[in-house]
Design a protein around this motif. Structure first.
Motif, short mmCIF file in Angstrom:
data_model
loop_
_atom_site.label_atom_id
_atom_site.label_comp_id
_atom_site.label_asym_id
_atom_site.label_seq_id
_atom_site.Cartn_x
_atom_site.Cartn_y
_atom_site.Cartn_z
N THR A 190 53.48 46.40 142.49
CA THR A 190 53.18 47.17 141.28
C THR A 190 53.63 48.60 141.50
N PRO A 238 49.81 53.53 141.02
CA PRO A 238 48.86 53.82 139.94
C PRO A 238 48.53 55.30 139.82
N GLU A 286 47.34 60.71 137.45
CA GLU A 286 47.14 59.31 137.08
C GLU A 286 48.38 58.78 136.37
N GLU A 312 49.29 52.45 134.14
CA GLU A 312 48.49 51.56 134.98
C GLU A 312 47.27 51.10 134.18
N PRO A 313 47.12 49.80 133.92
CA PRO A 313 46.02 49.34 133.06
C PRO A 313 44.65 49.37 133.71
N ASP A 314 44.58 49.38 135.04
CA ASP A 314 43.30 49.32 135.74
C ASP A 314 42.77 50.74 135.96
N PRO A 315 41.68 51.13 135.30
CA PRO A 315 41.18 52.51 135.45
C PRO A 315 40.74 52.84 136.87
N LEU A 316 40.27 51.85 137.62
CA LEU A 316 39.87 52.11 139.00
C LEU A 316 41.08 52.45 139.86
N LYS A 317 42.18 51.77 139.64
CA LYS A 317 43.40 52.08 140.40
C LYS A 317 43.96 53.44 139.97
N ARG A 318 43.91 53.72 138.67
CA ARG A 318 44.42 55.00 138.18
C ARG A 318 43.71 56.17 138.84
N SER A 324 42.23 56.21 141.79
CA SER A 324 42.04 56.02 143.23
C SER A 324 42.57 57.18 144.06
#
Length: 359
Positions: free
Chosen positions: A81, A84, A158, A162-168, A170
């Protein structure tokens, strides 16, 4: 304070005081933009009367999606991927002091600000005002203003795609100082590098439509081999570049996609492909398949399809997907491979029955 203690206080401090520093989409764009103070994106950090500048913007050029959008490449590696988030140059020391001092003071004076949150903000303030800071890395004396113009504070960015807010979110380390011309400390693995820029160029790359030439062209017949090909003249490698250019920091990477094979999926199980795998490899001259020519009616096409039943009053959706080999080259001679990418289109194919007249 050890890293565990830093994490406990840092989480609260980052949530309360650094929200404005976690930079989303405005931190980069496909086109140079100006902020509401009239400062161009190249003027990142430093000191004039406008005060605070935007973070380093990533400029995209070449074969990329419009307006900084996500491109149309799909990675063949399901585990790969784009980044993020990352750390990028943000502000010079004087501007950073002005920004942080205002934010921290405002939040410390907010109603109900006390307990752990207030303590975290106080420790955060001490980290940038006292060289014997509270984290597992040294702090800064008076926000390092004595070195203004000799480097920049870097902050988290950010990736809005990136669809995952936790990854964004991080990338949650405190903003840190990097002298001009030097690389960020090695513990900041997500700091901008040519490889990260190459991955972002990959994410924004726009590949050409994959419309193969067919013969017969308008409509084919049941049990009649249909030839398929792509000419090199209209189908060649493409490139996308991501670059950052701010005072004391200049990086860029160019990601190149080269077509290597064509996958044909007839749109019905009642069909055969040539070759049987449906995978047509690229020729030595860069073309794929072979154009049909008069006199080849009895030959088997090197790349093509044979439909075994009529499409009736409708059509079959032939899917033609190109696999692209992805490589990159960046500042300082860096380079390497990225996962292969794919992109394809559907084409409507009419298949007719061959009518015979018995006499």
């Amino acid at each position: 304070m050890n890293r565990t203690g830093r994490t406990a206080l840092g989480a609260a401090a980052l949530t309360l005081a650094l929200g404005a520093l976690i930079l989303t989409e405005p931190a980069y764009s496909a086109e140079p933009k100006r902020n509401d103070r009239g400062t161009s994106t190249e003027q990142t950090g430093g000191g004039d009367k406008t005060g605070i500048y935007a973070a380093a913007r990533i400029q995209y050029s070449g074969s990329v999606a419009k307006n900084g959008g996500t491109g149309n490449v799909t990675s063949t590696d399901v585990n790969w991927t784009p980044p993020p988030c990352w750390y990028a140059p943000y502000m010079g020391a004087k501007d950073f002091k002005k920004k942080m001092s205002q934010d921290i003071e405002s939040q410390l004076n907010a109603p109900g600000m006390g307990g752990h949150a207030g303590a975290a903000l106080t420790e955060l303030q001490r980290h940038y005002e006292d060289e014997y800071g509270w984290t597992d890395t040294p702090g800064y004396k008076d926000y390092n203003v004595e070195n203004d113009g000799k480097g920049m504070f870097w902050a988290a960015v950010e990736n809005p795609d990136e669809p995952d807010p936790l990854k964004r979110s991080s990338c949650n380390d405190l903003p840190f100082w990097v002298p001009n011309g030097e690389a960020p400390p090695p513990q900041y693995e997500e700091a901008l590098t040519p490889e990260i820029l190459a991955a972002l160029a990959y994410q924004h790359m726009q590949l050409p439509d994959t419309k193969v030439t067919l013969a017969p062209e308008a409509a084919t017949k049941v049990n009649l081999p249909t030839w398929a090909w792509l000419d090199k003249a209209v189908f060649d490698e493409v490139q996308a570049t991501a670059a950052v250019d701010v005072p004391g920091f200049n990086l860029q990477s160019t990601t190149t996609a080269k077509p290597v094979s064509l996958k044909l999926e007839p749109g019905t199980e009642d069909a055969e492909t040539y070759p049987s795998s449906g995978e047509c490899v690229i020729n030595a001259d860069g073309s794929i398949g072979e154009p049909y020519a008069r006199g080849k009616a009895d030959e088997t096409p090197p790349c093509g399809i044979k439909y075994l039943r009529s499409s009736g009053e409708g059509t079959f959706k032939l899917q033609a997907t190109i696999t692209w080999e992805i490589t990159w080259e960046g500042t300082g001679g860096a380079g390497g491979d990225l996962p292969d990418g794919t992109f394809g289109n559907d084409q409507a194919v009419t298949v007719q029955e061959i009518q015979a007249v018995n006499r």
